[in-house]
Design an enzyme around this catalytic site. Structure first.
Site, PDB file in Angstrom:
ATOM      1  N   ASP A   1     -27.394  56.099   4.885  1.00 34.36           N
ATOM      2  CA  ASP A   1     -27.981  54.896   4.277  1.00 34.36           C
ATOM      3  C   ASP A   1     -29.398  54.748   4.792  1.00 34.36           C
ATOM      4  OD1 ASP A   1     -27.513  52.241   2.749  1.00 34.36           O
ATOM      5  OD2 ASP A   1     -28.347  51.589   4.667  1.00 34.36           O
TER       6      ASP A   1
ATOM      7  N   GLU B   1     -32.871  52.012   5.063  1.00 32.66           N
ATOM      8  CA  GLU B   1     -33.525  50.722   4.866  1.00 32.66           C
ATOM      9  C   GLU B   1     -34.993  51.018   4.576  1.00 32.66           C
ATOM     10  OE1 GLU B   1     -31.784  48.091   4.558  1.00 32.66           O
ATOM     11  OE2 GLU B   1     -29.939  49.014   5.295  1.00 32.66           O
TER      12      GLU B   1
ATOM     13  N   HIS C   1     -26.875  45.400   6.063  1.00 33.55           N
ATOM     14  CA  HIS C   1     -28.228  45.850   5.721  1.00 33.55           C
ATOM     15  C   HIS C   1     -28.930  46.484   6.918  1.00 33.55           C
ATOM     16  CE1 HIS C   1     -28.193  44.337   1.642  1.00 33.55           C
ATOM     17  NE2 HIS C   1     -27.738  43.184   2.079  1.00 33.55           N
TER      18      HIS C   1
ATOM     19  N   ASP D   1     -24.153  50.239   7.683  1.00 30.92           N
ATOM     20  CA  ASP D   1     -23.813  50.422   6.268  1.00 30.92           C
ATOM     21  C   ASP D   1     -23.252  51.820   6.021  1.00 30.92           C
ATOM     22  OD1 ASP D   1     -24.781  47.904   6.010  1.00 30.92           O
ATOM     23  OD2 ASP D   1     -26.312  48.362   4.523  1.00 30.92           O
TER      24      ASP D   1
END
Length: 577
Positions: free
Chosen positions: A27, A29, A168, A173
């Site tokens: 994942d 960000e 998040h 995640d």
């Protein structure tokens, strides 16, 4: 007598059992949603095989630019946290080594994989060729609306009782996605999916509804035009265009069509209506008009062309800048269209920064007398409300505003640029960024309007481009509106054909403002076609030109600043130079 002897298949033919596949569930960000404009701030990944965790990868990444406040609120990642973090060019080699030979897994994988591929291209690495599994897409395949209201990661983690709650942050995640992946693999096992190859084929397979509705494409012609999916009541569900209607419509009933909303639409559709068009431009324009007229619920773009706003310099003794939804037959100046009132407000703020126009909202005459506001004391308004400024004196500022809106934005650009340089020197970077964004909205909108107006002021233009297989595609445009289209056969004499097309073209009575006969999107379609290679102007009533000192010359500088050609960090130099 011949005896058939069976041959045992190889392991390669059987496929790779899922319990032997190494998955890297990851994942990201980021500072925003576009790999072209935004950057990674954190990477988290978990390597698993057969339900066992083999390793983890987690790091913050310095994006090389300020993290927007709303992203900080969403993720909790601040500029302070990433100031000592490595840049992506240092992180990328280690991450690529971590995923070597593995199958990548992500929730909404196109987003995460898109950022990785963009950074690989930017730093000279080949894009990863790993197989990819999207848990969001897989969930839409195996779960029903009765089981889950949506396929968000937080929803699936709750339904499958993940041991990690998505928050998040990249590693958390990724861990939650591992639990979701394992739960989904258990589900697809009921469909006989046991190998990686079967899993990938399961995701790509057309739905039962797609298979059942294939007959809707049977009568569609192989011609350019517009297609309309309709329900049993004849209501338009989705409108599209294509150079080959038959091929495009048939693609909706294959495994290649994976968009959830489109698959849902196919389940409702009962017929496909087609409109054959003479040229690709005609198809593009008809598509826009149909979407705007019927507002199909499965189209996302161009549904509400009427919901635009304009910035208006009012027609009164002491003009002011007002945000309006209607362009009228008056002496006012208009800038737009804007897709939102916020964009119009940003452009208005840019103009107010450079020009001392009054910012009060009521109508004012030469006889109006009331106390001035604080702007007068700050030197940002001449206070005509107190009689300090006459109509003639104020008119000079109004004329400068009209010129800045319609012709030359240089005065506004210079004023905002000087303010940004001062703010940057004072280390007030956030305020400088706000001014930069306001200036960008103003300049881009002014450049777009000037380009549109260059065509909409022309009563009639006839142009032609080479047609596929010979001949010419001919279009008649009046005040920016496409009014006729046709294909002149190869070898035909052009004059009679052009005369006939002109005589049968739609009559246009122009309305007020910069867009007197068509929406901005339609006129932009025509302009794109006019800019395409091989187009020839046949007849032009009037002059096709742009202002010599128009906004286009400044838009390029704005675009370069946003593309990263100029430094992202204000401390490294002047914002736009």
């Amino acid at each position: 007598m011949l005896v058939e002897i069976g041959v045992q298949g190889t392991l390669d033919e059987l496929g790779t059992p899922l319990d032997q596949v190494t998955f890297v569930v990851f994942d990201l960000e980021t500072t925003g949603g576009s790999p072209a404009e935004h950057a990674i701030t954190e990477i988290g990944a978990v390597k698993v095989r057969g339900g066992e965790v083999l390793g983890e990868f987690a790091t913050l990444v310095d994006p090389g630019r300020p993290i927007p406040p709303f992203i900080t609120v969403l993720t909790g990642i601040t500029d302070v946290m990433v100031v000592a973090a490595p840049r992506i060019e240092r992180v990328l080699p280690a991450f690529l080594e971590f995923i070597r030979g593995a199958t990548l897994v992500a929730h909404n994988a196109p987003f995460d994989v898109g950022f990785i591929k963009a950074d690989c291209q930017a730093h000279g690495y080949p894009p990863p060729a790993n197989p990819v599994v999207d848990t969001a897409d897989l969930a839409r395949r195996v779960l029903t609306r009765d089981e889950v209201p949506n396929c968000k990661l937080s929803t699936l983690a709750r339904v499958f009782r993940s041991t990690t709650e998505p928050c998040h942050r990249a590693l958390a995640d990724a861990k939650a996605t591992v639990d979701v992946l394992h739960a989904l693999i258990e589900r697809v096992g009921a469909f006989g999916v046991q190998t990686l190859e079967e899993l990938k084929g399961f995701v790509r397979a057309p739905t039962p509804e797609q298979k059942r509705k294939r007959h809707l494409a049977a009568a569609v012609p192989s011609e350019p035009g517009v297609y309309v999916f309709e329900d049993d009541r004849g209501e338009a569900l989705y409108v599209g265009k294509s150079g080959d209607l038959r091929r495009r419509v048939r693609s909706y009933f294959t495994a290649g069509e994976t968009r959830p909303r489109i698959r849902e639409m196919i389940g409702i559709a009962e017929r496909v209506r087609t409109i054959v068009c003479a040229t690709g431009l005609e198809a593009e324009v008809r598509e826009l008009r149909l979407i705007g007229a019927t507002k199909p619920r499965y189209n996302r773009r161009s549904r509400f062309p009427e919901k635009v706003v304009w910035l208006k310099l009012t027609d009164e003794p002491f003009p002011r800048l007002s945000i309006v939804r209607e362009v009228k037959h008056d002496q006012a100046a208009y800038l737009g269209p804007f897709t939102s009132a916020r964009g119009a407000a940003d452009a208005r703020s840019a103009l107010h920064e450079a020009l001392p126009l009054r910012q009060c909202t009521e109508r004012m005459t030469a006889r109006t007398r009331r106390s001035a506001c604080a702007l007068a004391e700050m030197g940002r308004c001449g206070a005509p409300c107190e009689g300090r400024q006459t109509v003639e004196e104020y008119r000079r500022h109004a004329e400068e505003a009209r010129a800045a809106m319609e012709d030359d934005p240089g005065q506004v650009f210079s004023a905002l640029e000087a303010r940004m340089e001062r703010l940057a020197a004072e280390q007030r970077y956030e305020e400088a960024a706000v001014d930069r964004d306001r200036l960008a909205v103003y300049v881009r909108t002014a450049a777009r309007m000037q380009r549109l107006r260059s065509l909409t002021v022309i009563p009639q233009m006839i142009a032609a481009s080479p047609a596929f297989g010979g001949g010419w595609e001919i279009h008649v445009v009046r005040h920016g509106r496409l009014v006729a289209a046709g294909v002149m056969p190869r070898g035909a004499h052009p004059t009679p054909y052009v005369d006939a097309l002109e005589a049968t073209a739609e009559t246009v009575v122009p309305g007020p403002g910069p867009l007197p006969a068509a929406g901005a999107e339609e006129t932009e379609c025509v302009l794109r076609w006019l800019d395409s290679p091989g187009v020839r102007l046949v007849r032009v009533d009037g002059t096709w030109s742009l202002p010599a000192r128009g906004a286009g010359r400044l838009k390029e500088r704005i675009d370069l600043a946003y593309q990263g050609v100029q430094p992202h960090r204000p401390r490294e130099g002047r914002p736009l130079r």
